[in-house]
Motif scaffolding. Structure first.
Motif, PDB file in Angstrom:
ATOM      1  N   ILE A  92       0.851  -1.185   0.000  1.00 57.90           N
ATOM      2  CA  ILE A  92       0.000   0.000   0.000  1.00 57.90           C
ATOM      3  C   ILE A  92       0.889   1.238   0.000  1.00 57.90           C
ATOM      4  CG2 ILE A  92      -1.968  -1.094   1.117  1.00 57.90           C
ATOM      5  CD1 ILE A  92      -1.109   0.207   3.749  1.00 57.90           C
ATOM      6  N   SER A  93       0.359   2.324  -0.541  1.00 58.73           N
ATOM      7  CA  SER A  93       1.112   3.571  -0.640  1.00 58.73           C
ATOM      8  C   SER A  93       0.136   4.729  -0.613  1.00 58.73           C
ATOM      9  CB  SER A  93       1.926   3.594  -1.941  1.00 58.73           C
ATOM     10  OG  SER A  93       2.503   4.866  -2.172  1.00 58.73           O
ATOM     11  N   GLY A  94       0.661   5.890  -0.232  1.00 60.05           N
ATOM     12  CA  GLY A  94      -0.167   7.089  -0.265  1.00 60.05           C
ATOM     13  C   GLY A  94      -0.390   7.620  -1.667  1.00 60.05           C
ATOM     14  N   GLY A  95       0.399   7.139  -2.642  1.00 59.78           N
ATOM     15  CA  GLY A  95       0.225   7.586  -4.016  1.00 59.78           C
ATOM     16  C   GLY A  95       0.612   9.025  -4.232  1.00 59.78           C
ATOM     17  N   TYR A  96       1.698   9.478  -3.581  1.00 61.24           N
ATOM     18  CA  TYR A  96       2.092  10.884  -3.683  1.00 61.24           C
ATOM     19  C   TYR A  96       2.326  11.269  -5.139  1.00 61.24           C
ATOM     20  CZ  TYR A  96       4.388  15.295  -2.742  1.00 61.24           C
ATOM     21  OH  TYR A  96       4.698  16.627  -2.712  1.00 61.24           O
ATOM     22  N   GLY A  98      -0.020  11.597  -7.421  1.00 61.08           N
ATOM     23  CA  GLY A  98      -1.123  11.199  -8.280  1.00 61.08           C
ATOM     24  C   GLY A  98      -2.367  12.013  -7.984  1.00 61.08           C
ATOM     25  N   ARG A  99      -3.122  12.343  -9.019  1.00 64.43           N
ATOM     26  CA  ARG A  99      -4.314  13.167  -8.799  1.00 64.43           C
ATOM     27  C   ARG A  99      -5.419  12.380  -8.112  1.00 64.43           C
ATOM     28  NH1 ARG A  99      -4.548  12.607 -14.600  1.00 64.43           N
ATOM     29  NH2 ARG A  99      -6.229  11.203 -15.250  1.00 64.43           N
ATOM     30  N   GLY A 100      -5.300  11.048  -8.073  1.00 61.77           N
ATOM     31  CA  GLY A 100      -6.284  10.232  -7.375  1.00 61.77           C
ATOM     32  C   GLY A 100      -6.033  10.118  -5.891  1.00 61.77           C
ATOM     33  N   ARG A 101      -4.990  10.800  -5.401  1.00 56.24           N
ATOM     34  CA  ARG A 101      -4.600  10.683  -3.992  1.00 56.24           C
ATOM     35  C   ARG A 101      -5.740  11.059  -3.054  1.00 56.24           C
ATOM     36  NH1 ARG A 101      -0.320  10.824  -0.322  1.00 56.24           N
ATOM     37  NH2 ARG A 101      -0.356  12.519   1.196  1.00 56.24           N
ATOM     38  N   GLY A 102      -6.547  12.036  -3.420  1.00 62.70           N
ATOM     39  CA  GLY A 102      -7.625  12.461  -2.542  1.00 62.70           C
ATOM     40  C   GLY A 102      -8.962  11.884  -2.931  1.00 62.70           C
ATOM     41  N   GLU A 103      -8.975  10.875  -3.794  1.00 65.61           N
ATOM     42  CA  GLU A 103     -10.219  10.336  -4.331  1.00 65.61           C
ATOM     43  C   GLU A 103     -10.386   8.867  -3.975  1.00 65.61           C
ATOM     44  OE1 GLU A 103      -9.999  11.114  -8.485  1.00 65.61           O
ATOM     45  OE2 GLU A 103      -9.860  13.284  -8.242  1.00 65.61           O
ATOM     46  N   GLY A 104     -10.280   8.531  -2.712  1.00 61.38           N
ATOM     47  CA  GLY A 104     -10.491   7.155  -2.290  1.00 61.38           C
ATOM     48  C   GLY A 104      -9.293   6.275  -2.557  1.00 61.38           C
ATOM     49  N   VAL A 105      -9.564   5.002  -2.845  1.00 63.11           N
ATOM     50  CA  VAL A 105      -8.531   3.981  -3.007  1.00 63.11           C
ATOM     51  C   VAL A 105      -8.508   3.496  -4.446  1.00 63.11           C
ATOM     52  CG1 VAL A 105      -7.826   1.663  -2.296  1.00 63.11           C
ATOM     53  CG2 VAL A 105      -8.723   3.270  -0.605  1.00 63.11           C
ATOM     54  N   HIS A 106      -7.291   3.249  -4.958  1.00 63.17           N
ATOM     55  CA  HIS A 106      -7.136   2.759  -6.328  1.00 63.17           C
ATOM     56  C   HIS A 106      -6.228   1.541  -6.339  1.00 63.17           C
ATOM     57  CE1 HIS A 106      -8.880   6.401  -8.236  1.00 63.17           C
ATOM     58  NE2 HIS A 106      -8.351   7.009  -7.190  1.00 63.17           N
ATOM     59  N   VAL A 134      -3.301   2.180  -3.649  1.00 64.94           N
ATOM     60  CA  VAL A 134      -2.925   3.504  -3.168  1.00 64.94           C
ATOM     61  C   VAL A 134      -4.154   4.206  -2.596  1.00 64.94           C
ATOM     62  CG1 VAL A 134      -1.057   3.755  -4.827  1.00 64.94           C
ATOM     63  CG2 VAL A 134      -3.312   4.645  -5.404  1.00 64.94           C
ATOM     64  N   GLY A 135      -3.889   5.065  -1.616  1.00 65.28           N
ATOM     65  CA  GLY A 135      -4.941   5.873  -1.018  1.00 65.28           C
ATOM     66  C   GLY A 135      -4.360   6.714   0.093  1.00 65.28           C
ATOM     67  N   ARG A 136      -4.846   7.933   0.221  1.00 67.93           N
ATOM     68  CA  ARG A 136      -4.380   8.788   1.311  1.00 67.93           C
ATOM     69  C   ARG A 136      -4.638   8.117   2.664  1.00 67.93           C
ATOM     70  NH1 ARG A 136      -3.532  14.323   1.758  1.00 67.93           N
ATOM     71  NH2 ARG A 136      -4.362  14.676  -0.331  1.00 67.93           N
ATOM     72  N   ASP A 137      -5.780   7.449   2.798  1.00 67.38           N
ATOM     73  CA  ASP A 137      -6.132   6.701   4.000  1.00 67.38           C
ATOM     74  C   ASP A 137      -5.550   5.295   3.843  1.00 67.38           C
ATOM     75  OD1 ASP A 137      -7.267   5.228   6.045  1.00 67.38           O
ATOM     76  OD2 ASP A 137      -9.257   6.109   5.825  1.00 67.38           O
ATOM     77  N   ARG A 138      -4.447   5.031   4.513  1.00 67.81           N
ATOM     78  CA  ARG A 138      -3.779   3.740   4.328  1.00 67.81           C
ATOM     79  C   ARG A 138      -4.549   2.590   4.965  1.00 67.81           C
ATOM     80  NH1 ARG A 138      -0.071   7.585   4.134  1.00 67.81           N
ATOM     81  NH2 ARG A 138       1.594   7.480   2.592  1.00 67.81           N
ATOM     82  N   VAL A 139      -5.338   2.871   5.974  1.00 66.36           N
ATOM     83  CA  VAL A 139      -6.203   1.821   6.521  1.00 66.36           C
ATOM     84  C   VAL A 139      -7.187   1.364   5.454  1.00 66.36           C
ATOM     85  CG1 VAL A 139      -7.987   1.292   8.222  1.00 66.36           C
ATOM     86  CG2 VAL A 139      -5.957   2.595   8.908  1.00 66.36           C
ATOM     87  N   ALA A 140      -7.817   2.311   4.786  1.00 70.30           N
ATOM     88  CA  ALA A 140      -8.770   1.976   3.725  1.00 70.30           C
ATOM     89  C   ALA A 140      -8.070   1.262   2.571  1.00 70.30           C
ATOM     90  CB  ALA A 140      -9.468   3.239   3.224  1.00 70.30           C
ATOM     91  N   ALA A 141      -6.842   1.713   2.236  1.00 69.81           N
ATOM     92  CA  ALA A 141      -6.090   1.058   1.162  1.00 69.81           C
ATOM     93  C   ALA A 141      -5.780  -0.385   1.531  1.00 69.81           C
ATOM     94  CB  ALA A 141      -4.805   1.831   0.883  1.00 69.81           C
TER      95      ALA A 141
END
Length: 354
Positions: A92-96, A98-106, A134-141
């Motif tokens: 898992i990663s925060g996806g720094y 990427g424009r999807g960083r604030g849009e949930g999990v990918h 990837v996702g800003r919320d790593r728990v969700a990712a």
């Protein structure tokens, strides 16, 4: 403002070995940042703020400073060692970046857009052969990864040392040769947390020379050295031989060479090229730079060399001859000392929450 956002808006003179006068006005903000960071960690440790445990153990590979320090090669090394030992890891990663960083999990696939998921997660997906989310919320990712890949029995988090809501079994901290620069916390310095934070980690890994200040602060935990080895270049696009073409450094020495690097410390890549006996014109870019074709125009009359991380964004837009240099991490510790992977396995088997 998050540490990454704060860092992007401030002057990058942190890695000088002293606090320059231009940064003096920021000292009160650094003291405030230190207080808030300490309070936040205390609230999680005392369960005032709730943490969440995933169904499998989590290994965090992170750093105390802003900017890249070499975490991605270490993550790849660790994932490969886990697979060899019979584990089934996911990343898992925060996806720094990427424009999807604030849009949930990918979920990240080999063909994902780096603009959406980030350059490092895409590199990890292409190189590791394991699921990457990837996702800003790593728990969700982590939860999404485990729901989609029930076979996974361990998760490696690329960064996320300060993401305390995610419980972890192991923490490994990476420093590069820049160390902690002037030694101050954001925004006057590069530190996200004080050096005392190292007292609770499983190991410190040095991607470059050791800095005495940090080494002393981490004296209670094992310390290892990491070398990034790369000898053979791979086509990055625009070559008749196709994407599978490769060459040795010796075959490039007669060419007019240009090198670009948009990593935390571009000098690391340039030094590596020099060690291979190459002469080139260096073009450093900011970490996670969103390249355009115009950015690469300087190499129109020669051959372009780049890091593997830069290539995930540059390969689709190069028009001439271009090569990337894949690297492998080699980890070494003191003679007769414990192996880094053995330390990690002990923590995994104990499921100790850091």
């Amino acid at each position: 403002m998050a540490a990454g956002g704060l860092a992007s808006s401030l002057p990058r003179r942190w890695y000088e070995r002293r606090l320059t006068p231009a940064l003096w006005p920021l000292l009160p903000l650094s003291w405030l940042f230190a207080g808030l960071a300490g309070l936040r960690r205390w609230l999680f440790r005392c369960a005032v703020l709730r943490t969440q445990r995933l169904a499998v153990p989590v290994i965090v590979v992170g750093n105390l400073t802003v900017g890249g320090s070499g975490k991605t090669p270490l993550v790849l090394w660790l994932v490969e060692r886990l697979r060899e030992a019979g584990w089934r890891p996911g990343i898992i990663s925060g996806g720094y970046g990427g424009r999807g960083r604030g849009e949930g999990v990918h979920a990240v696939a080999a063909g994902s857009s780096p603009a959406l998921v980030g350059d490092e997660p895409l590199l990890l997906a292409r190189r590791s052969g394991v699921p990457v989310f990837v996702g800003r919320d790593r728990v969700a990712a982590g939860q999404a990864l485990l729901a989609a890949h029930t076979e996974c029995d361990v998760i490696v988090s690329d960064d996320g040392l300060q993401h305390y809501r995610l419980q972890r079994a192991v923490e490994v901290v990476v420093f590069d040769g820049r160390g902690v620069g002037n030694g101050w916390l954001l925004p006057a310095g590069p530190l996200r947390e004080p050096l005392q934070r190292l007292a609770g980690v499983a190991a410190v890994v040095w991607n470059g020379r050791r800095e005495p200040l940090v080494a002393d602060a981490a004296s209670a935990c094992p310390q290892f050295d990491m070398r990034l080895l790369g000898q053979r270049f791979v086509a990055a696009g625009g070559l008749a031989g196709g994407p599978d073409a490769s060459c040795e450094a010796a075959s490039l020495r007669a060419c007019k060479l240009y090198a670009l690097a948009g990593i935390g410390d571009p000098g690391r890549f340039f030094a590596q090229l020099q060690a291979l006996g190459l002469e080139f014109e260096a073009h450093p870019f900011p970490d996670h730079h969103p390249y355009t074709a115009a950015d690469l125009a300087f190499a129109s009359d020669g051959v372009l060399l780049m890091t593997e991380k830069d290539a995930v964004k540059c390969a689709p837009i190069v028009t001439g001859e271009a090569w990337l240099l894949p690297v492998e991490a080699v980890i070494s510790g003191p003679p007769g000392g414990a192996d880094l992977f053995e330390i990690i396995l002990e923590k995994l088997n104990g499921r100790t929450t850091a």
